[in-house]
Design a protein around this motif. Structure first.
Motif, short mmCIF file in Angstrom:
data_model
loop_
_atom_site.label_atom_id
_atom_site.label_comp_id
_atom_site.label_asym_id
_atom_site.label_seq_id
_atom_site.Cartn_x
_atom_site.Cartn_y
_atom_site.Cartn_z
N ASP A 52 0.83 -1.20 0.00
CA ASP A 52 0.00 0.00 0.00
C ASP A 52 0.87 1.26 0.00
N LYS A 53 1.94 1.24 0.77
CA LYS A 53 2.84 2.39 0.84
C LYS A 53 3.60 2.56 -0.47
N LEU A 54 3.98 1.44 -1.09
CA LEU A 54 4.66 1.50 -2.38
C LEU A 54 3.73 2.10 -3.43
N ARG A 55 2.46 1.68 -3.41
CA ARG A 55 1.49 2.23 -4.36
C ARG A 55 1.33 3.73 -4.16
N LYS A 302 19.64 -8.94 -0.12
CA LYS A 302 19.97 -8.33 1.17
C LYS A 302 18.82 -7.47 1.67
N TYR A 303 18.20 -6.74 0.75
CA TYR A 303 17.06 -5.90 1.14
C TYR A 303 15.93 -6.75 1.69
N LEU A 304 15.56 -7.81 0.98
CA LEU A 304 14.43 -8.63 1.42
C LEU A 304 14.76 -9.36 2.72
N THR A 305 16.00 -9.79 2.88
CA THR A 305 16.41 -10.43 4.14
C THR A 305 16.18 -9.49 5.31
N HIS A 306 16.57 -8.23 5.14
CA HIS A 306 16.39 -7.26 6.22
C HIS A 306 14.90 -7.05 6.51
N VAL A 307 14.10 -6.86 5.48
CA VAL A 307 12.67 -6.59 5.69
C VAL A 307 11.99 -7.76 6.38
N LEU A 308 12.27 -8.98 5.93
CA LEU A 308 11.63 -10.15 6.54
C LEU A 308 12.06 -10.35 7.99
N SER A 309 13.24 -9.85 8.33
CA SER A 309 13.73 -10.04 9.70
C SER A 309 13.10 -9.05 10.68
N VAL A 310 12.50 -7.95 10.18
CA VAL A 310 11.99 -6.93 11.09
C VAL A 310 10.50 -6.61 10.92
N ILE A 311 9.90 -6.96 9.78
CA ILE A 311 8.57 -6.45 9.49
C ILE A 311 7.48 -6.99 10.42
N ALA A 312 7.65 -8.22 10.91
CA ALA A 312 6.60 -8.80 11.77
C ALA A 312 6.43 -8.00 13.06
N ASP A 313 7.51 -7.40 13.56
CA ASP A 313 7.45 -6.63 14.80
C ASP A 313 7.46 -5.12 14.56
N HIS A 314 7.42 -4.72 13.27
CA HIS A 314 7.52 -3.30 12.95
C HIS A 314 6.17 -2.61 13.16
N ASN A 315 6.22 -1.36 13.62
CA ASN A 315 5.01 -0.56 13.81
C ASN A 315 4.31 -0.40 12.47
N VAL A 316 3.07 -0.86 12.37
CA VAL A 316 2.37 -0.83 11.09
C VAL A 316 2.17 0.59 10.58
N LYS A 318 4.34 2.83 10.69
CA LYS A 318 5.62 3.30 10.18
C LYS A 318 6.22 2.31 9.19
N VAL A 319 5.37 1.51 8.56
CA VAL A 319 5.86 0.47 7.67
C VAL A 319 6.54 1.06 6.44
N ASP A 320 6.23 2.33 6.11
CA ASP A 320 6.89 2.96 4.97
C ASP A 320 8.39 3.09 5.18
N GLU A 321 8.85 2.98 6.43
CA GLU A 321 10.29 3.01 6.71
C GLU A 321 11.02 1.84 6.08
N LEU A 322 10.27 0.83 5.64
CA LEU A 322 10.88 -0.37 5.05
C LEU A 322 10.84 -0.34 3.53
N LEU A 323 10.42 0.75 2.94
CA LEU A 323 10.51 0.88 1.50
C LEU A 323 11.98 0.91 1.09
N PRO A 324 12.30 0.37 -0.08
CA PRO A 324 13.71 0.14 -0.43
C PRO A 324 14.61 1.36 -0.26
N TRP A 325 14.20 2.54 -0.72
CA TRP A 325 15.10 3.69 -0.68
C TRP A 325 15.27 4.28 0.73
N LYS A 326 14.47 3.79 1.70
CA LYS A 326 14.59 4.27 3.07
C LYS A 326 15.41 3.33 3.95
N VAL A 327 15.72 2.17 3.42
CA VAL A 327 16.46 1.18 4.21
C VAL A 327 17.96 1.37 3.98
N LYS A 328 18.71 1.45 5.06
CA LYS A 328 20.17 1.54 5.00
C LYS A 328 20.77 0.19 5.38
#
Length: 329
Positions: A52-55, A302-316, A318-328
C-alpha cells in the motif's frame, strides 16, 4: 535468508519452485513443492502492508508509465490454463533530472478488461504514458489524466514490416523516427525546462516534417496494406505522440515499463504458467518490491532479508520506513 534467497531465485533468477527443490535435493535437503509454495504465501502476507505504501509513492508522481503483459494461469478444475494479465505502473523521472526514488507497482487481473486500469488509476491525476490500449481511453475523458503515447510502439510497427519486406517508406520512417532519439540522448538527466527547449529547437521540426510526410504517403498506399496501417496508427496517436515536445518531464517512449516487465517475460518462458490467482497476486507483490529495490541500486536479496527479519514486529503505522530507498544496509 533462506526465504529471501528463494524469492529472488524465483522472481528475479526465474527458477521455478520445482527446480529449486531439485537443487536443494542435490545437497540432501528434501523440500516439497507445497512447502516452498507455503513459504511464498507467507512472505506475501508479511509484505502486503508494504504494498500500500509503495502504491502511494508510485501514484504520487506527476507522470506515470503504465503497461501490461499476458501470463498463463491454471484454471481450477479444468487442467487447462487461461490468459490473465500483470499490470505495471512505474515512477521514474531520473531522465528528467528528478531525485525522487524510482519505483514499480504490479497488479494482477484475471482478464484484460479496461475496468482494471480504470480502477487502479481512478484517483490519479497527471500524465499517463502508455500504449494505445483502448482500456485507457475512459481515463482521459475527464481531463484529470493527460495521455502521452510511445514512439517505441510506433517505430515497432514500421520495423516489423521493414524486417519482413523493406520498402522506401519503411526505410525513411525508421530513419526519421530515430533522429529525435539521438537528441534525447543529449538531454537525458537534464532538467525539464532544458529538455523542452532542446526538443523545441531540434526535435520539433523533424517531427512536424514527419507528420506531413506521413500524410503525403497515405493516399499512395493500398488501404489494406500493413504500411498504411502503421501510418494510420501514428496519425491517430499524433497528439499524444508529440506531447513530449512541449513538456520536458515526459519521455519519448514508454520503455520504462518495458524494462520493468523484462523479468516477467523471461520468467514466463521458465514457469510456463502460474498455479492460481493467489499465486499471481504473490508474483505481483514480489515483482514490485524486488524490482523497486533493483531500480534503487540495492541488492534485492539483502534488502528482502532485512525486511523479513523486522517487518513482523515493525510498527504498522511506520511500515513505509521499510521501502527500499529508506532502508540503509
Amino acid at each position: 535468508g533462506l526465504l529471501s534467497h528463494m524469492m529472488v531465485s524465483k522472481y528475479l533468477d526465474h527458477l521455478p519452485i520445482y527446480r529449486q527443490c531439485q537443487i536443494y535435493a542435490r545437497q540432501d535437503v528434501v523440500l516439497s513443492d507445497s512447502t516452498l509454495g507455503d513459504w511464498v504465501g507467507g512472505v506475501h502476507d508479511l509484505l502486503d502492508p508494504l504494498m500500500d505504501k509503495l502504491r502511494e509513492h508510485v501514484f504520487a508522481a506527476k507522470k506515470l508509465h503504465a503497461d501490461d503483459t499476458p501470463i498463463q494461469v491454471l484454471a481450477p478444475g479444468t487442467g487447462k490454463t487461461k490468459t490473465a494479465r500483470l499490470w505495471v505502473y512505474a515512477r521514474d523521472d531520473r531522465p528528467a533530472g528528478d531525485t525522487n526514488p524510482p519505483a514499480v507497482w504490479f497488479r494482477y487481473s484475471s482478464d484484460r478488461r479496461g475496468l482494471h486500469p480504470q480502477t487502479h488509476l481512478r484517483d490519479y491525476q497527471g500524465v499517463l504514458q502508455a500504449d494505445a490500449y483502448t482500456g485507457f481511453n475512459a481515463l482521459y475523458e475527464s481531463g484529470k489524466i493527460v495521455e502521452a503515447a510511445c514512439w517505441a510502439h510506433t517505430r515497432r510497427k514500421f520495423y516489423d514490416i521493414h524486417v519482413a519486406s523493406p520498402t522506401p517508406v519503411t526505410t525513411h520512417a525508421l530513419q526519421v523516427i530515430g533522429e529525435p532519439y539521438e537528441i534525447e540522448a543529449q538531454v537525458r538527466g537534464k532538467p525539464p525546462d532544458e529538455r523542452r527547449q532542446t526538443r523545441e529547437a531540434k526535435s520539433k521540426p523533424k517531427v512536424l516534417a514527419l507528420h506531413q510526410w506521413l500524410l503525403d504517403q497515405l493516399p499512395t498506399l493500398s488501404k489494406k496494406s500493413v504500411t498504411a496501417d502503421a501510418i494510420r496508427y501514428a496519425l491517430n496517436q499524433w497528439q499524444a505522440l508529440t506531447r513530449f515536445l512541449d513538456n520536458g518531464a515526459i519521455e519519448i517512449d514508454n520503455n520504462t515499463t518495458e524494462r520493468a516487465l523484462r523479468s516477467v517475460s523471461i520468467g514466463r518462458k521458465n514457469f510456463l504458467f502460474l498455479g492460481s490467482n493467489a499465486g499471481s497476486d504473490r508474483a505481483a507483490t514480489l515483482y514490485s518490491l524486488l524490482g523497486t529495490a533493483k531500480l534503487n541500486g540495492m541488492n534485492p536479496e539483502k534488502y528482502l532479508t532485512h525486511v523479513l527479519s523486522v517487518i513482523a514486529d515493525h510498527n504498522v503505522n511506520k511500515v513505509d520506513e521499510l521501502l527500499p530507498w529508506k532502508v540503509k544496509l
